[in-house]
Write a protein that holds these residues in place. Sequence first.
Motif, PDB file in Angstrom:
ATOM      1  N   ALA A 125       0.688  -1.258  -0.094  1.00 38.88           N
ATOM      2  CA  ALA A 125      -0.012   0.034  -0.035  1.00 38.88           C
ATOM      3  C   ALA A 125       0.964   1.117  -0.021  1.00 38.88           C
ATOM      4  N   SER A 126       0.930   2.156  -1.021  1.00 36.97           N
ATOM      5  CA  SER A 126       1.686   3.298  -1.260  1.00 36.97           C
ATOM      6  C   SER A 126       3.058   3.222  -1.248  1.00 36.97           C
ATOM      7  N   ALA A 127       3.485   2.214  -1.822  1.00 36.25           N
ATOM      8  CA  ALA A 127       4.676   1.432  -2.018  1.00 36.25           C
ATOM      9  C   ALA A 127       5.176   1.381  -3.315  1.00 36.25           C
ATOM     10  N   ASN A 128       6.554   2.293  -3.708  1.00 31.89           N
ATOM     11  CA  ASN A 128       7.245   1.951  -5.045  1.00 31.89           C
ATOM     12  C   ASN A 128       8.248   1.148  -5.133  1.00 31.89           C
ATOM     13  N   PHE A 129       8.359   0.473  -5.992  1.00 29.60           N
ATOM     14  CA  PHE A 129       9.611  -0.593  -6.088  1.00 29.60           C
ATOM     15  C   PHE A 129      10.801   0.116  -7.219  1.00 29.60           C
ATOM     16  N   TYR A 130      11.842   0.102  -6.583  1.00 34.72           N
ATOM     17  CA  TYR A 130      13.191   0.825  -7.641  1.00 34.72           C
ATOM     18  C   TYR A 130      14.259  -0.176  -7.432  1.00 34.72           C
ATOM     19  N   SER A 131      14.562  -0.738  -8.655  1.00 29.50           N
ATOM     20  CA  SER A 131      15.826  -1.384  -8.680  1.00 29.50           C
ATOM     21  C   SER A 131      15.801  -2.564  -7.943  1.00 29.50           C
ATOM     22  N   CYS A 132      14.769  -3.607  -7.913  1.00 25.36           N
ATOM     23  CA  CYS A 132      14.342  -4.586  -7.079  1.00 25.36           C
ATOM     24  C   CYS A 132      14.591  -5.721  -8.192  1.00 25.36           C
ATOM     25  N   GLU A 133      15.161  -6.963  -7.719  1.00 22.17           N
ATOM     26  CA  GLU A 133      15.041  -8.186  -8.574  1.00 22.17           C
ATOM     27  C   GLU A 133      14.797  -9.269  -7.610  1.00 22.17           C
ATOM     28  N   ASN A 134      14.122 -10.239  -8.528  1.00 21.38           N
ATOM     29  CA  ASN A 134      14.033 -11.478  -8.055  1.00 21.38           C
ATOM     30  C   ASN A 134      14.596 -12.526  -8.845  1.00 21.38           C
ATOM     31  N   HIS A 135      15.497 -13.550  -8.255  1.00 21.47           N
ATOM     32  CA  HIS A 135      16.103 -14.702  -9.085  1.00 21.47           C
ATOM     33  C   HIS A 135      15.608 -15.772  -8.524  1.00 21.47           C
ATOM     34  N   GLY A 136      14.479 -16.034  -7.369  1.00 18.02           N
ATOM     35  CA  GLY A 136      14.297 -17.157  -6.729  1.00 18.02           C
ATOM     36  C   GLY A 136      12.924 -17.622  -7.534  1.00 18.02           C
ATOM     37  N   THR A 137      12.837 -19.129  -7.398  1.00 21.87           N
ATOM     38  CA  THR A 137      11.610 -19.920  -7.839  1.00 21.87           C
ATOM     39  C   THR A 137      10.568 -19.487  -6.976  1.00 21.87           C
ATOM     40  N   LEU A 138       9.573 -19.265  -7.686  1.00 26.92           N
ATOM     41  CA  LEU A 138       8.067 -19.054  -6.931  1.00 26.92           C
ATOM     42  C   LEU A 138       7.264 -20.491  -7.283  1.00 26.92           C
ATOM     43  N   HIS A 139       7.071 -21.174  -6.261  1.00 26.36           N
ATOM     44  CA  HIS A 139       6.593 -22.433  -6.586  1.00 26.36           C
ATOM     45  C   HIS A 139       4.980 -22.532  -5.878  1.00 26.36           C
ATOM     46  N   TYR A 140       4.000 -22.981  -6.412  1.00 31.26           N
ATOM     47  CA  TYR A 140       2.593 -23.036  -5.610  1.00 31.26           C
ATOM     48  C   TYR A 140       1.999 -24.259  -6.147  1.00 31.26           C
TER      49      TYR A 140
END
Length: 282
Positions: A176-191
């Motif tokens: 809520a009310s958050a911006n994302f700058y220069s963020c990275e995801n390298h991990g697997t997301l598994h559901y």
Amino acid sequence: CQNYGDILCELAHAKGKAVHMAALLGGTNAAGALTVLKDCTNYGNFSVSDKASRQGDYYVGGVAGYLNAGVEELKNLTNLGCGELLGAGNAHEYRVGGVSGSLNSASDNLVNGSKDDASKGCIYICSGEPKSDNIYLAGIAYASTADVSNAKNYGKLTIDGHSVNIYLAGICASNASANFYSCENHGTLHYNPKTSAATNIGGILAQAYVASDSTNNEAFTFKNCKNRGNIIYNIAANTTLSGVRVIGGIYGYGNLKNNLIDVTIEDCESSGIMSVTDAAKK
């Protein structure tokens, strides 16, 4: 500050009570107090085992659990431990982040896992029956109410079991009310669902949230963000599903209360593989 010890929480008789658990700071909710959390690393593993159905919430993170008020600075925080949450079911919500259960001030350089060791920063949640209301899981935090900069997730994140709704992301599950700058995801997301209503998965963010009573237009920005992790969604035969299922390489879903969300995605990329296997009965 550093922690090398493992943390184990076994619950048998805690109905209706929230659980705030982390290696270094369980939580803070003191408006007016100033908490600085910086240059900290957790090396220990953490686990929660719930022996009985209950109604409380879990706020769990590698470094911090529940950050709601009084935090002045969040910087250079790293989780290298792995987490496991095994529930008997009927928890109200799981709110879990590799670094923190929640963030309430601007953060910089928060990291879950290691680019050189895929075994670090992995988190596994399995919810039994009766199903939990919501499961939020992300590499950095369940949710943030302030800007997130230079965050990175390398750990594998997995959800199994029963839930009304799930929110799974590399950086934050909700915001809520958050911006994302220069963020990275390298991990697997598994559901791997057993039962589920709404499914929201995003490489950086699963859900942008605006309160149902809000009358203000909210604007969220993703700038210079990258998703290089794979997203794997396995729906087994005889799985009971309802509601929407939304998957995005950067951003999953906007909780569009009164159409009050504007989203800007600038100079971002997603190169991870998205795999959806649906063997459920139609």
